[in-house]
Design a protein around this motif. Sequence first.
Motif, mmCIF file in Angstrom:
data_model
loop_
_atom_site.group_PDB
_atom_site.id
_atom_site.type_symbol
_atom_site.label_atom_id
_atom_site.label_comp_id
_atom_site.label_asym_id
_atom_site.label_seq_id
_atom_site.Cartn_x
_atom_site.Cartn_y
_atom_site.Cartn_z
ATOM 1 N N TYR A 35 0.813 -1.218 0.000
ATOM 2 C CA TYR A 35 0.000 0.000 0.000
ATOM 3 C C TYR A 35 0.849 1.272 0.000
ATOM 4 O O TYR A 35 0.654 2.166 0.821
ATOM 5 C CB TYR A 35 -0.949 0.000 1.204
ATOM 6 N N LEU A 38 0.069 6.492 -3.840
ATOM 7 C CA LEU A 38 -0.277 6.558 -5.251
ATOM 8 C C LEU A 38 0.208 7.872 -5.857
ATOM 9 O O LEU A 38 0.301 8.895 -5.165
ATOM 10 C CB LEU A 38 -1.790 6.456 -5.430
ATOM 11 N N ALA A 41 -2.538 10.464 -5.344
ATOM 12 C CA ALA A 41 -3.036 10.249 -3.982
ATOM 13 C C ALA A 41 -4.155 11.216 -3.615
ATOM 14 O O ALA A 41 -5.141 10.837 -2.973
ATOM 15 C CB ALA A 41 -1.882 10.365 -2.983
ATOM 16 N N TYR A 75 -2.160 4.360 0.630
ATOM 17 C CA TYR A 75 -2.254 4.880 -0.731
ATOM 18 C C TYR A 75 -2.369 6.402 -0.776
ATOM 19 O O TYR A 75 -1.852 7.055 -1.688
ATOM 20 C CB TYR A 75 -3.464 4.279 -1.442
ATOM 21 N N THR A 76 -3.112 6.985 0.180
ATOM 22 C CA THR A 76 -3.437 8.414 0.097
ATOM 23 C C THR A 76 -2.747 9.268 1.144
ATOM 24 O O THR A 76 -2.758 10.496 1.040
ATOM 25 C CB THR A 76 -4.956 8.620 0.239
ATOM 26 N N LEU A 150 -6.749 -0.355 -6.978
ATOM 27 C CA LEU A 150 -5.998 0.884 -6.780
ATOM 28 C C LEU A 150 -4.500 0.651 -6.944
ATOM 29 O O LEU A 150 -3.798 1.449 -7.571
ATOM 30 C CB LEU A 150 -6.291 1.451 -5.386
ATOM 31 N N GLY A 151 -4.013 -0.445 -6.375
ATOM 32 C CA GLY A 151 -2.585 -0.727 -6.424
ATOM 33 C C GLY A 151 -2.071 -1.051 -7.807
ATOM 34 O O GLY A 151 -0.863 -1.005 -8.058
ATOM 35 N N GLY A 153 -3.278 0.579 -10.556
ATOM 36 C CA GLY A 153 -3.463 1.736 -11.425
ATOM 37 C C GLY A 153 -4.871 2.054 -11.843
ATOM 38 O O GLY A 153 -5.082 2.967 -12.656
ATOM 39 N N GLN A 508 2.196 -4.330 -7.356
ATOM 40 C CA GLN A 508 1.914 -4.196 -5.930
ATOM 41 C C GLN A 508 3.145 -4.462 -5.064
ATOM 42 O O GLN A 508 3.200 -4.022 -3.917
ATOM 43 C CB GLN A 508 0.790 -5.158 -5.527
ATOM 44 N N ARG A 512 5.289 0.804 -9.519
ATOM 45 C CA ARG A 512 4.203 1.103 -10.454
ATOM 46 C C ARG A 512 4.728 1.752 -11.734
ATOM 47 O O ARG A 512 3.938 2.109 -12.602
ATOM 48 C CB ARG A 512 3.154 2.004 -9.787
#
Length: 722
Positions: A35, A38, A41, A75-76, A150-151, A153, A508, A512
């Motif tokens: 996680y 991103l 994010a 992620y965020t 999410l992981g 893309g 993951q 990425r």
Amino acid sequence: MRVLKGALAAVVSLVVVLAPAHAVEEDGYQLWLRYRPLANAGQAQQAAKAIVYPDKATPTIQAAIDELRRGLQGYTGKAPATGTQVSAGAIVLAKAGQLPQGFAADALADLGREGYLLKSATVQGKRVTVIAANEDIGLLYGAFGLLRALGTGKQLAALDERSTPKLQLRVLNHWDNLDRTVERGYSGQSIWNWWELPAIRERQYVDYARANASLGINGTVLNNVNSKAEILTAPWIAKVAALADVLRPYGIRVYLSARWSTPLELNETKTADPLAPEVAAWWRAKADEIYRAIPDFGGFLVKANSEGQPGPQDYHRTHADGANMLAAALAPHKGIVMWRAFVYAAEKPDDRAKQAYDEFKPLDGKFAPNVLVQVKNGAIDFQPREPFHPLFGAMPGTPLMMEFQITKEYLGFAMHMAYLGPLFEEVLKADTMQRPGGLTVAQVLEGEDHGPGEHGQRPTGMAGVANIGSSRTWSGSHFDQANWYAYGRFAWDPRGSARAFADEWAMQTFSRDRQAVTRIVDMMMRSREAVVDYMTPLGLHHLMDTGHHHGPGPWVDNLGRPDWNPTYYHKADKGGIGFDRTATGSNALAQYAPDVARRWADPRTTPEELLLWFHHLPWDYAMPSGRTLWAELVARYDRGVAEAEGLRMRWQQLKPAIDERRFDEVAQRLDQQVSEAQWWRDASVAYFQSVSGLPLPPGTRAPARTLEQYKAIKFPYAAGHH
């Protein structure tokens, strides 16, 4: 060789511009559940500001909420709020009867108990993401599905996914012993700390459950198929119950490998004859005892009358007699029996590859409804390549479940990069030709070769021999985690794609950056074929050295029974090499459907990768390449070494994209792989040259040592050898 060297030079010369390495080194413990932040994010945070569930959370729902919070915070950079009221940018969890307005009442009708729906939607005028399912476990799988999306893309605003498992039982088989050693395990000790259980429940058990639930794995057999009677005694049942309590919220049932002679060995019966009333009564009472402690206990896995293990044949009974007696004990509790088809008789066989079919095919339709026959992917034993097992498609009256080996007993242990996704896919896509239009192994597993049966839906399943241990990486090396991942994804969908699963895992796990991921996946997809080439090319098999199964031993011919010796399988002599399984040999081909047998009976229409599995051919046999068989064999060994060197070079190109610790740990293993690939090639070529009496093909490098020096290499304390 000039072509191969040119290809390697091209790899070296590539100029690769990759994303900078991660600032924080990683040890691999987080697997594919890392996680990491991103690139978008802020956008993701706006789409996942809250997690909403309109009812009181059960332990499974709470596990889903906790995972979403953990993942979205990673992620965020911000943990979402939780609540019961829908708000803009919320992730809404809903079961049947809780679906937001705008969803059809039957929207979940085809998802079953474990399936899930992910969908971006407008609810009460607010844009939200909905995770919907019929049951709690479906919501947990949906939560992991959203985090995987999410992981890899995907955007929450574009989500529209329905997913349901194609197989009911998706099980790991741990070959873990009660003293924490692991048979054929290369990842440290067993993660089950039996000594401290049931009082002490380590956090790793929860992380194990999370990782498996993220893949949809819903069962675990805790102990070795070479089982001990003690596992079914009260103190050990209490330990198993403690593990069951930890795993239950994640939808994972526990199973036990049961030793056939347990009541006899515990001196509680005078026999282990399955038709003896006292034996059946003992197993009924034992099942009742287990279910009192573990109400959702899954059932038993049994290895019987194989490799010295006791079984019903000791009493002149059949496998069906044995399995059905246990099935009757478990049936009142809705438990199942997984009865392994990996058998070979005590007498000397004409072809060990035939024995499982010979013993089980006549029993088709004679097993109880809650029995699955667990069949290895091939008829020998988890070799780098085998043709699909002839039992698949040949027992329409019996549910068959696949047994894959995730731990790489014959593929370089945890030291060699060998992504097994292509092996799994190759077998699952194989056409058994058991009906007009074709019937793949995947379709057999899904039950398409038979109806639901007289008692309703018949069980379906897949088992994987786990590669999990106490190693900080869980699997002994970073890339071996991908085999656990791919197994779980194929168990959920046997018609899936090895490349797609590798892509998911790499994104993951490592990066990425699309260029880096593409190069990592390319390495993975080449790796298993490289191992086949430098170990067992052209359909050769069972060439490993004695006992530990590490390294080459094609010369071994002095073991206690013929089918333990590599010479039994390659049958190399002055005249040629290969095992004749056609009508002029063992006639094992007769166990396949006529169209398969007809194709493979002719060496000209047999796939090259299976050629010597089915045919004994002269050394000067003309191959499609224009080479003789001898020259082609040496060329395949050389190609395998070149590919191993290529993997190492490709990894060096990725250094800017990988954190330092994981880069170095993988690099060391690739160095070792190149060395051992060369060893396999040199030792094998030296031996087969000594048998054939032929000179090496022009331009071919001679082995670095003498054959006697290779024969002298021993490993008395190899990992996983018990």
